[in-house]
Design an enzyme around this catalytic site. Structure first.
Site, short mmCIF file in Angstrom:
data_model
loop_
_atom_site.label_atom_id
_atom_site.label_comp_id
_atom_site.label_asym_id
_atom_site.label_seq_id
_atom_site.Cartn_x
_atom_site.Cartn_y
_atom_site.Cartn_z
CB CYS A 77 -31.87 -90.52 21.31
SG CYS A 77 -30.96 -88.96 21.19
CG ASP A 78 -33.05 -86.21 18.09
OD1 ASP A 78 -32.25 -87.11 18.43
OD2 ASP A 78 -32.72 -85.26 17.39
CB ALA A 79 -37.73 -90.53 17.53
CG PHE A 90 -39.24 -84.29 23.26
CD1 PHE A 90 -39.33 -83.92 24.59
CD2 PHE A 90 -39.81 -83.47 22.31
CE1 PHE A 90 -39.96 -82.73 24.96
CE2 PHE A 90 -40.45 -82.29 22.66
CZ PHE A 90 -40.53 -81.92 23.98
#
Length: 365
Positions: free
Chosen positions: A156-158, A160
């Site tokens: 999920c960080d990807a 951003f």
């Protein structure tokens, strides 16, 4: 008569409250400037896996965006000067891994500086990286443990790290291919990682079956902070006339309700969204991103009602309470991929980036 009386009272309340608001705004700016300056003075004092951290590291990408946005909002010149110096000494290059979302993250700040200064040297490396990915897209299965799984946005960080770069490239160049690629990959990642019942993102597919000590699902606070901030950034970049705008708006509004529900009484968010008892301490990279998103939504009229405004103000007050007198921001979880404990001594550059993004919206709220 009563209407005139009420109007008069409201006017006097505004007049009498203005000095207090101005004083608070000045204090907020001073705190943010102090946090920014501490980070500038202490930049480079971090190590990743035993090796010195490169200027192109994804953690720095979040910091650079916060610096550029706060510098533009506040007029605090050292912020932009800092990022300009970093870009120039590195030739505005991206990270080494062509497909990895983390290694294009610094491109966000570089593109924003390009918009301000018009120097094509700032644009060219970002454009080349994005063009190469789109021309030869990764064909791997969208799962973090698939072969070459990190070549797609499988964590999920990807969301951003990379999507804001592609969205801004379409705005800069007018070429829809960047936005089309971003939409396709964002949709796929959300279909794989977004829980529609909890309205939160799993860090990656490995966490879907896992549970916290209290039996609740595992939702990493900072990971959701990355996603929430990304949605605000995309809604600021994707044209409202674009068919995809409503998709991102719906996700943002849905997440906002869950974000507010997970805020504690002091205004902070904890490392685990649904198990604050297991991690009773604040986590200020998540708190910074959530405060930024909430204040951004209030300022743009996407989040109406006092609950969101109050949550943003509580979040900012809590963040400021964890800033030392020298400007050092504490309680920031180190690099990782799941909830973990924090202490006041822990700080990180992405926490500062999130703090400065929050400041940029709070002073305008």
């Amino acid at each position: 008569m009563y209407k005139r009386l009420i109007t008069s009272l409201l006017l006097w309340a505004a007049i009498l409250g203005a000095p207090a608001a101005a004083k608070a705004g000045k204090r907020d700016r001073q705190i943010a400037n102090r946090v920014a300056q501490w980070q500038i003075d202490n930049f480079g004092n971090y190590f990743s896996k035993g090796l010195p951290r490169s200027d192109q590291h994804w953690a720095n990408g979040a910091l650079y965006r916060g610096m550029v946005v706060w510098g533009e909002t506040s007029g605090y010149k050292p912020c932009e000067e800092f990022v300009l110096a970093v870009g120039r000494r590195n030739g505005w290059r991206m990270g080494r891994r062509q497909y990895h979302a983390d290694d294009i993250c610094v491109g966000q700040a570089y593109l924003m500086l390009y918009q301000r200064h018009g120097d094509t040297a700032m644009l060219r490396p970002v454009l080349q990286r994005a063009d190469s990915v789109i021309a030869f897209p990764a064909k791997t299965r969208l799962h973090i443990k698939a072969r070459d799984g990190s070549k797609r946005w499988s964590w999920c960080d990807a969301l951003f790290m990379a999507p804001p770069v592609y969205a801004l490239l379409t705005r800069i160049t007018g070429d829809q291919k960047y936005l089309q690629f971003m939409n396709s990959e964002f949709y796929a990642a959300t279909a794989a990682l977004y829980d529609p019942a909890e309205r939160l993102y799993y860090r990656d597919a490995r966490y879907i079956p896992k549970r916290e000590k209290n039996g609740k699902k595992v939702f990493w606070s900072r990971g959701n902070g990355w996603c929430y901030a990304a949605l605000a950034i995309l809604l600021d970049t994707v044209p409202e006339s674009d068919p995809t705008y409503d998709y991102y708006r719906r996700l943002f509004v849905e997440m906002s309700a869950s974000v507010v529900a997970c805020q504690d009484r002091s205004g902070s968010w904890h490392p685990s969204m649904l198990d604050p008892e297991a991690y009773p301490m604040p986590e200020n990279s998540a708190s910074g991103f959530f405060t930024y998103g909430l204040a951004w939504g209030v300022n743009r009229g996407l989040l109406t009602g006092s609950v969101y405004r109050k949550a943003a103000r509580r979040g900012w007050k809590a963040l400021c309470s964890h800033v030392d007198s020298d400007g050092r921001l504490g309680y920031v979880q180190p690099i990782g991929g799941s909830p973990a404990s924090t202490t006041r001594e822990m700080t990180e550059v992405y926490g500062v980036g999130a703090f400065l993004l929050a400041a940029s919206e709070i002073v305008n709220m």
